[in-house]
Design an enzyme around this catalytic site. Structure first.
Site, PDB file in Angstrom:
ATOM      1  N   ASP A  25       0.872  -1.173   0.000  1.00 22.43           N
ATOM      2  CA  ASP A  25       0.000   0.000   0.000  1.00 22.43           C
ATOM      3  C   ASP A  25       0.922   1.241   0.000  1.00 22.43           C
ATOM      4  OD1 ASP A  25      -2.226   1.749   0.647  1.00 22.43           O
ATOM      5  OD2 ASP A  25      -1.507   1.683   2.714  1.00 22.43           O
ATOM      6  N   ASP A  27      -0.065   5.069   1.223  1.00 22.18           N
ATOM      7  CA  ASP A  27      -0.218   5.968   2.384  1.00 22.18           C
ATOM      8  C   ASP A  27      -0.253   5.182   3.691  1.00 22.18           C
ATOM      9  OD1 ASP A  27      -1.012   8.871   1.271  1.00 22.18           O
ATOM     10  OD2 ASP A  27      -1.830   7.326  -0.045  1.00 22.18           O
ATOM     11  N   ASP A 213      -1.844  -0.694   5.929  1.00 20.52           N
ATOM     12  CA  ASP A 213      -2.087  -0.113   7.258  1.00 20.52           C
ATOM     13  C   ASP A 213      -3.558   0.096   7.585  1.00 20.52           C
ATOM     14  OD1 ASP A 213      -2.222   2.045   5.295  1.00 20.52           O
ATOM     15  OD2 ASP A 213      -2.488   3.336   7.046  1.00 20.52           O
TER      16      ASP A 213
HETATM   17 MG   LIG Z   1      -2.822   3.049   3.575  1.00 21.92          MG
END
Ligand SMILES: [Mg+2]
Length: 265
Positions: A25, A27, A213
């Site tokens: 991923d 961000d 995340d």
């Molecule tokens: Mg993310």
């Protein structure tokens, strides 16, 4: 959940010799979460390690983001990576570019919704409406906390009709409301598709690894967990499908350097 770097010795043998599908991923995973999404700049150190990984045989690197594909490709800025944007609805990479077959309809439906949200949410300071073509994100990280309940009410009112008509669904991310397609396609479906295509090409001993995340990464954790390594970035708390965690993006880069170290040794 176990800390991936602390459990490293148990993986190093497999990571040294087997083919890898490395999904990341953007961000909160490759870059720290920042107040304004436009400010999430990828580090030169990160760029160096990804550049060296893509040059190694037996590794396919894919960055799988909720951002638009052109945006994430531009931010990472490394060639040879398979970039996927809009939570897996589109991809652009070394072999081919791809968009979900229903994307023409999504574009048609998201455009007026994004315009009405931009108008309606402009009353709230710090709320950012991001029109990504196939999905829309409404970021409220910088909103005034006391205005948030009202902003939420207005947001749900503006999307209500489209949701009821079955044109979209709302997903909750980290300080963001995401407007997604109504059909079942997300990072999980994209990673599954990618894994099966690559495994057919490279052999089924391919190890998928996914670093993410957010809640929108949970489906992808589930896809890789039985076959490879799912790594939650940020915290070992909370319900997650991932069996491993890393504390922050800095540790993700450290982990990528370790993989590179194993492969070049
Ligand atoms: Mg993310």
């Amino acid at each position: 959940m176990q800390h991936l770097l602390s459990s490293w010795p148990q993986f190093s043998g497999r990571l040294k010799s087997q083919k890898l599908l490395l999904c990341l991923d953007y961000d909160g995973t490759l870059t720290p979460i920042v107040a304004t999404p436009g400010d999430a700049v990828f580090s030169e150190a990160g760029r160096q390690v990804l550049t060296s990984l893509v040059s190694l045989p037996g590794i396919l690197v894919s960055v799988v983001s909720g951002r638009g594909v052109a945006d994430v490709k531009n931010r990472v800025g490394v060639g040879g990576i398979l970039y996927s944007g809009n939570h897996g609805l589109e991809a652009d990479g070394p072999r081919a570019s791809w968009v979900h077959p229903e994307s023409w309809l999504l574009r048609k439906r998201m455009a007026p919704l994004a315009a009405s949200l931009r108008r309606g949410m402009s009353a709230f300071r710090g709320v950012i409406v991001e029109d990504k073509g196939l999905t829309v994100s409404v970021h409220y990280r910088n909103a005034e906390p006391r205005e948030l309940p009202r902003a939420q009410k207005v947001f749900y009112k503006l999307v209500d009709r489209a949701v009821k008509m079955g044109h979209c669904v709302i997903r909750q991310g980290r300080k963001v409301w995401e407007i997604h397609p109504p059909f079942d396609w997300g990072k999980d479906a994209f990673v599954s598709k990618l894994y099966h295509e690559e495994a057919a090409r490279q052999g089924f001993n391919l190890i998928p690894i996914y670093f993410g995340d957010d809640r929108t990464d949970e489906g992808a954790f589930r896809v890789v967990a039985g076959r490879g390594i799912a790594v939650k970035v940020g915290s070992s708390n909370g319900n997650s499908q991932a069996l491993y965690f890393l504390k922050e993006p800095r540790e993700v880069l450290e982990c990528l350097r370790k993989i590179r170290g194993l492969r070049v040794a």
